[in-house]
Design a protein around this motif. Structure first.
Motif, PDB file in Angstrom:
ATOM      1  N   ALA A 122       0.809  -1.215   0.000  1.00 15.68           N
ATOM      2  CA  ALA A 122       0.000   0.000   0.000  1.00 15.68           C
ATOM      3  C   ALA A 122       0.849   1.275   0.000  1.00 15.68           C
ATOM      4  CB  ALA A 122      -0.933   0.009   1.213  1.00 15.68           C
ATOM      5  N   ARG A 127       1.838   3.324   2.554  1.00 14.91           N
ATOM      6  CA  ARG A 127       1.112   4.342   3.327  1.00 14.91           C
ATOM      7  C   ARG A 127       1.956   5.605   3.460  1.00 14.91           C
ATOM      8  NH1 ARG A 127      -1.150   0.140   7.844  1.00 14.91           N
ATOM      9  NH2 ARG A 127      -2.562  -0.958   6.444  1.00 14.91           N
ATOM     10  N   GLU A 146       1.855  -4.507   6.744  1.00 15.43           N
ATOM     11  CA  GLU A 146       2.007  -3.199   6.104  1.00 15.43           C
ATOM     12  C   GLU A 146       1.779  -2.022   7.047  1.00 15.43           C
ATOM     13  OE1 GLU A 146       0.304  -2.767   2.163  1.00 15.43           O
ATOM     14  OE2 GLU A 146       0.355  -4.927   1.879  1.00 15.43           O
ATOM     15  N   ALA A 149       0.882   5.194  -4.725  1.00 17.08           N
ATOM     16  CA  ALA A 149       0.961   4.933  -3.297  1.00 17.08           C
ATOM     17  C   ALA A 149      -0.388   5.263  -2.662  1.00 17.08           C
ATOM     18  CB  ALA A 149       2.058   5.795  -2.676  1.00 17.08           C
ATOM     19  N   SER A 150      -0.637   4.695  -1.507  1.00 12.23           N
ATOM     20  CA  SER A 150      -1.865   4.967  -0.771  1.00 12.23           C
ATOM     21  C   SER A 150      -1.885   6.426  -0.306  1.00 12.23           C
ATOM     22  CB  SER A 150      -1.950   4.050   0.445  1.00 12.23           C
ATOM     23  OG  SER A 150      -3.054   4.381   1.250  1.00 12.23           O
ATOM     24  N   THR A 151      -3.059   6.989  -0.181  1.00 15.34           N
ATOM     25  CA  THR A 151      -3.218   8.326   0.388  1.00 15.34           C
ATOM     26  C   THR A 151      -3.884   8.252   1.758  1.00 15.34           C
ATOM     27  OG1 THR A 151      -5.324   8.614  -0.743  1.00 15.34           O
ATOM     28  CG2 THR A 151      -3.350   9.451  -1.865  1.00 15.34           C
ATOM     29  N   GLU A 152      -4.231   7.043   2.190  1.00 13.99           N
ATOM     30  CA  GLU A 152      -4.894   6.847   3.486  1.00 13.99           C
ATOM     31  C   GLU A 152      -3.889   6.961   4.622  1.00 13.99           C
ATOM     32  OE1 GLU A 152      -7.273   3.488   6.098  1.00 13.99           O
ATOM     33  OE2 GLU A 152      -6.719   3.025   4.055  1.00 13.99           O
ATOM     34  N   ARG A 153      -4.080   7.962   5.460  1.00 19.26           N
ATOM     35  CA  ARG A 153      -3.208   8.159   6.618  1.00 19.26           C
ATOM     36  C   ARG A 153      -3.762   7.355   7.789  1.00 19.26           C
ATOM     37  NH1 ARG A 153       0.326  12.351   5.308  1.00 19.26           N
ATOM     38  NH2 ARG A 153       1.083  12.573   7.441  1.00 19.26           N
TER      39      ARG A 153
END
Length: 84
Positions: free
Chosen positions: A3, A5, A28, A67-71
């Motif tokens: 992911a 993060r 992850e 890449a993920s944008t979820e913080r």
């Protein structure tokens, strides 16, 4: 596919896809090198698993595989992890 993060779950430090300071466990969970060394003693506070350097995704692949944008952030912060 990882992911990638965008932040440390302990201190919320930004960890862009090319960061060599990003550390992950096998689930992850993502932490920065500073938290790994000063707080976590090399272990994930979520699963007690080993934290290792996250691989860097080649910049040429980020358009197709972003890449993920979820913080993710631990509201209570991170406590030191006892060895299992």
């Amino acid at each position: 596919m990882l992911a990638l993060r965008p932040n440390c779950e302990c201190c919320d430090k930004d960890l862009p896809p090319g960061s060599r300071e990003a550390m992950i466990c096998s689930f992850e969970c993502t932490f920065c090198l500073d938290c790994l060394e000063t707080v976590l003693d090399g272990r994930c506070p979520n699963c007690s698993g080993e934290l290792v350097r996250r691989p860097v995704r080649p910049a040429s692949k980020l358009d197709k595989f972003p890449a993920s944008t979820e913080r993710v952030l631990k509201a209570e912060g991170c406590a030191p992890v006892k060895a299992a």
